[in-house]
Enzyme design. Structure first.
Site, PDB file in Angstrom:
ATOM      1  CB  SER A 225       1.006  -4.635  -1.748  1.00 48.64           C
ATOM      2  OG  SER A 225       1.220  -4.604  -0.366  1.00 48.64           O
ATOM      3  CG  HIS A 430       0.379  -9.530  -0.065  1.00 55.34           C
ATOM      4  ND1 HIS A 430      -0.777  -8.776   0.046  1.00 55.34           N
ATOM      5  CD2 HIS A 430       1.381  -8.626  -0.236  1.00 55.34           C
ATOM      6  CE1 HIS A 430      -0.488  -7.490  -0.053  1.00 55.34           C
ATOM      7  NE2 HIS A 430       0.817  -7.374  -0.221  1.00 55.34           N
TER       8      HIS A 430
END
Length: 459
Positions: A225, A430
């Site tokens: 990320s 995610h």
């Protein structure tokens, strides 16, 4: 100060009014009463955030209608008198070095001073003479993310067992890197950074320290990320560091966020200007700071023996995408013992700007300050053509923060892309890239294979 408040009161009041509307909208009720074990749901944009059991009768006296029936399965619960697993609760309290040591791995703590005075803490699982690999965590996270799932699930342990010397960063402002040569965290100046400074200063200082310590010339890099975002920034602003990387692997890579479905990112984008004003007025410089009270509260709420565990896990899904199958809910107290690890509000605003403006560029200070800082009324774009090292991108279909469309956009701008790899599991979200139950089989094995392949090509 009051003159500033009065000057901007219209914008401020507009922000408060719209925020209230959003909160009302977020808690819009879609309740269904089916039977004695009925549930009601709280929805956002038609998505059920969580189901809560109704105790005896509907809390709001809503009667059933055919259109109200929710066919999704509700969760069952049982009040248990059993004590929480002491091993899990201990892991929730232990700092990363002690967590690594607990499971029998050799650990070192290193400190690095950046060019602008921040003192960073690096954690190392030591394998002398082996090729170094640097792991960089995502937003509101820390080095703990790579080890908190334990030796059979954590990527850092797997890399060590695969004969790598494992290093883990902690970027400025998180729970391990809260010191500066001049400022304390009570100073607003300490928090005057976004992910730009992490890429320009934190990563180069960390890489240089690793190379000096290990006497290697190049390292592997794995980011998750924001850990990918700051890598792009580093190569853009200091392209010489691209030569020090064997292979960069981006897990849920973030640069462009046009198609992000996360309500958090969308909120930051929509309210960017009034939110910025509000935060300046109240002097809020740190976002979601880590403290003992919040840690204790989240562990109680998310304990495996509480009915609120379902709420806890679904709030996480609201931010990142829904994937119940890959979330080990038993480990929620551990996760929330280490995250959120804190960030600067400016850092969060910068991500909101990326969403609003649909560019991958430096922080927008407004046209007057932009002209003073950048000699342009708009911020400069980051130069992705400077990422000259080999890059592999790993992405998923159900990632609300790094959706496939945005990853595809990024991939077309990287000059040395060796591959773009879709995780073969449609619901992968995610956070599954670091915490997923089956991340080892779905992702980590491929990561190690790619590292080996690049090393063989060099030899």
């Amino acid at each position: 100060m009051w003159s500033r408040v009065l000057l901007h009161n219209e914008q401020f009041l507009r922000f408060v009014a719209v925020l209230c509307c959003v909160l009302c909208f977020c808690t819009q009720r879609t309740y269904a009463v089916k039977n004695a074990s009925a549930t009601f749901s709280i929805s956002f944009n038609g998505i059920d955030l969580f189901n809560i059991p109704a105790f005896g009768r509907s809390l709001f006296g809503v009667t059933e209608s055919p259109n109200d029936v929710n066919l999704s399965p509700s969760f069952s619960y049982e009040i248990s008198s059993a004590e929480p697993d002491p091993n899990i609760m201990e892991d929730a309290r232990l700092k990363t070095p002690k967590l690594i040591k607990k499971y029998g791995y050799p650990v070192e703590v290193h400190h690095v001073v950046t060019d602008d005075g921040y003192i960073l803490e690096l954690h190392r699982i030591v394998r002398e003479g082996a090729t170094p690999v640097l792991l960089t965590h995502g937003l509101l996270d820390s080095s703990a993310t790579w080890v908190m799932m334990g030796p059979n699930k954590g990527l850092a342990y797997m890399l060590y067992d695969s004969n790598y010397d494992v290093w883990m960063t902690n970027v400025r402002g998180n729970s391990y890197s809260r010191n500066h040569t001049k400022y304390s965290t009570d100073h607003a100046k300490f928090w005057d950074f976004s992910f730009h400074e992490m890429g320009k200063y934190d990563l180069p200082a960390s890489i240089d320290h690793i190379l000096r310590t290990t006497d290697f010339e190049r390292i592997h890099y794995i980011g998750h990320s924001q850990g990918t975002t700051i890598f792009w920034v580093m190569c853009s602003e200091r392209p010489e560091y691209s030569e020090k990387i064997l292979l960069m692997q981006g897990l849920a890579p973030v640069a462009f966020v046009k198609h992000s479905k996360s309500p958090v990112v969308n909120f930051l984008a929509f309210f960017q200007e009034p939110l910025s004003l509000l935060l300046r007025l109240i002097g809020a410089h740190e976002f979601l700071p880590s403290n003992d009270f919040l840690t204790m509260f989240s562990q109680i709420i998310c304990d495996d023996d509480t009915i609120t565990k379902e709420i806890c896990s679904n709030v996480i899904f609201l931010i990142t995408g829904f994937d119940k199958e890959q979330m080990n809910e038993t480990m929620l107290p551990v996760i929330l013992g280490h995250a959120p690890a804190g960030a600067a509000t400016k850092q969060m605003q910068h991500f909101g700007q990326l969403k609003r403006e649909n560019y991958f560029r430096q922080y927008d200070y407004g046209w007057i300050r932009n002209y003073w800082r950048y000699d342009s009324i708009t911020p400069p774009d980051y130069k992705l053509m400077n990422v000259r090292n080999k890059v592999a991108l790993h992405y998923s279909e159900n990632d609300w923060l790094a959706p496939p469309e945005d990853v595809d956009h990024l991939s077309r701008l990287l000059p040395n892309l060796v591959g773009k790899f879709l995780v073969d599991y449609p619901a992968f979200n995610h956070l599954d890239f670091v915490w997923g139950i089956d991340a080892r089989e779905l992702l980590f094995n491929r990561i190690v294979q790619l590292m080996r392949r690049v090393e063989e090509e060099i030899l």
